[in-house]
Design a protein around this motif. Structure first.
Motif, PDB file in Angstrom:
ATOM      1  N   GLY A  50       4.819 -42.491  42.291  1.00  0.00           N
ATOM      2  CA  GLY A  50       6.055 -42.903  42.937  1.00  0.00           C
ATOM      3  C   GLY A  50       6.834 -41.792  43.618  1.00  0.00           C
ATOM      4  O   GLY A  50       7.841 -42.049  44.269  1.00  0.00           O
ATOM      5  N   GLY A  51       6.371 -40.559  43.470  1.00  0.00           N
ATOM      6  CA  GLY A  51       7.063 -39.467  44.135  1.00  0.00           C
ATOM      7  C   GLY A  51       6.848 -39.515  45.640  1.00  0.00           C
ATOM      8  O   GLY A  51       6.054 -40.304  46.152  1.00  0.00           O
ATOM      9  N   GLY A  52       7.575 -38.665  46.346  1.00  0.00           N
ATOM     10  CA  GLY A  52       7.429 -38.619  47.789  1.00  0.00           C
ATOM     11  C   GLY A  52       8.554 -37.868  48.444  1.00  0.00           C
ATOM     12  O   GLY A  52       9.337 -37.183  47.779  1.00  0.00           O
ATOM     13  N   LEU A  53       8.630 -38.006  49.761  1.00  0.00           N
ATOM     14  CA  LEU A  53       9.668 -37.366  50.565  1.00  0.00           C
ATOM     15  C   LEU A  53      10.706 -38.411  50.950  1.00  0.00           C
ATOM     16  O   LEU A  53      10.359 -39.483  51.463  1.00  0.00           O
ATOM     17  CB  LEU A  53       9.044 -36.749  51.814  1.00  0.00           C
ATOM     18  CG  LEU A  53      10.005 -36.165  52.852  1.00  0.00           C
ATOM     19  CD1 LEU A  53      10.763 -34.981  52.267  1.00  0.00           C
ATOM     20  CD2 LEU A  53       9.229 -35.748  54.100  1.00  0.00           C
TER      21      LEU A  53
ATOM     22  N   GLY B 174      18.894 -41.347  49.697  1.00  0.00           N
ATOM     23  CA  GLY B 174      17.876 -42.370  49.499  1.00  0.00           C
ATOM     24  C   GLY B 174      17.523 -42.574  48.040  1.00  0.00           C
ATOM     25  O   GLY B 174      18.132 -41.985  47.145  1.00  0.00           O
ATOM     26  N   SER B 175      16.521 -43.424  47.824  1.00  0.00           N
ATOM     27  CA  SER B 175      16.105 -43.794  46.468  1.00  0.00           C
ATOM     28  C   SER B 175      14.597 -43.697  46.318  1.00  0.00           C
ATOM     29  O   SER B 175      13.854 -43.853  47.286  1.00  0.00           O
ATOM     30  CB  SER B 175      16.534 -45.236  46.157  1.00  0.00           C
ATOM     31  OG  SER B 175      17.931 -45.380  46.212  1.00  0.00           O
TER      32      SER B 175
ATOM     33  N   GLN C 243      14.399 -44.836  37.927  1.00  0.00           N
ATOM     34  CA  GLN C 243      14.989 -45.241  39.202  1.00  0.00           C
ATOM     35  C   GLN C 243      15.977 -44.169  39.615  1.00  0.00           C
ATOM     36  O   GLN C 243      16.921 -43.870  38.878  1.00  0.00           O
ATOM     37  CB  GLN C 243      15.692 -46.595  39.058  1.00  0.00           C
ATOM     38  CG  GLN C 243      16.392 -47.061  40.325  1.00  0.00           C
ATOM     39  CD  GLN C 243      15.423 -47.368  41.444  1.00  0.00           C
ATOM     40  OE1 GLN C 243      14.396 -48.003  41.224  1.00  0.00           O
ATOM     41  NE2 GLN C 243      15.736 -46.914  42.658  1.00  0.00           N
ATOM     42  N   MET C 244      15.762 -43.599  40.784  1.00  0.00           N
ATOM     43  CA  MET C 244      16.590 -42.503  41.259  1.00  0.00           C
ATOM     44  C   MET C 244      17.305 -42.940  42.538  1.00  0.00           C
ATOM     45  O   MET C 244      16.644 -43.214  43.544  1.00  0.00           O
ATOM     46  CB  MET C 244      15.730 -41.267  41.523  1.00  0.00           C
ATOM     47  CG  MET C 244      14.883 -40.844  40.333  1.00  0.00           C
ATOM     48  SD  MET C 244      14.015 -39.287  40.602  1.00  0.00           S
ATOM     49  CE  MET C 244      12.911 -39.773  41.926  1.00  0.00           C
TER      50      MET C 244
END
Length: 122
Positions: A8-11, A16-17, A81-82
């Motif tokens: 689920g990581g990414g840029l 954003g979330s 959830q970020m």
């Protein structure tokens, strides 16, 4: 073989979330699960933890009100959830099992995942 696998990581842009997942296999984790993160050149820091039954959650001050930890025991999975992400949240995020608070810091006596990269651009 016991494994914790994050995804689920990414840029993402600031504000954003992202939603991280950590799937456990090899055993059922009837223990507190948690998330930690490590930015380049820094120590690995505690982010959040959740008890096995999900009734109690704990957060680092830096993420309170923005991050939410949850778990689905039927799927042996923990989530993070970020929201309202900031460039300072950029780090490699790890999930861990058997997380405990010893009165002054959080420690892990179980397993670590391999990490998933979160990068927040300004």
């Amino acid at each position: 073989q016991v494994q914790l696998v994050e995804s689920g990581g990414g840029l993402v842009q600031a504000g954003g979330s992202l939603r991280l997942s950590c799937a456990a296999s090899g055993r059922t984790f009837r223990s507190a699960l948690g998330w930690f993160r490590q930015a380049p050149g820094k120590e690995r820091d505690f982010v959040a933890a959740i008890t096995w039954y999900g009734g109690s959650t704990h957060y680092a001050d830096s993420v309170k009100g923005r991050f939410t930890i949850s778990r689905d025991n039927a799927k042996n999975t923990v989530y993070l959830q970020m929201n309202s992400l900031e460039p300072e949240d950029t780090a490699l995020y790890y999930c861990a099992s058997d997380v405990r608070y010893n009165g002054s810091s959080w420690s892990v006596s179980g397993y670590w995942g391999q990490g998933t990269q979160v990068t927040v651009s300004s």
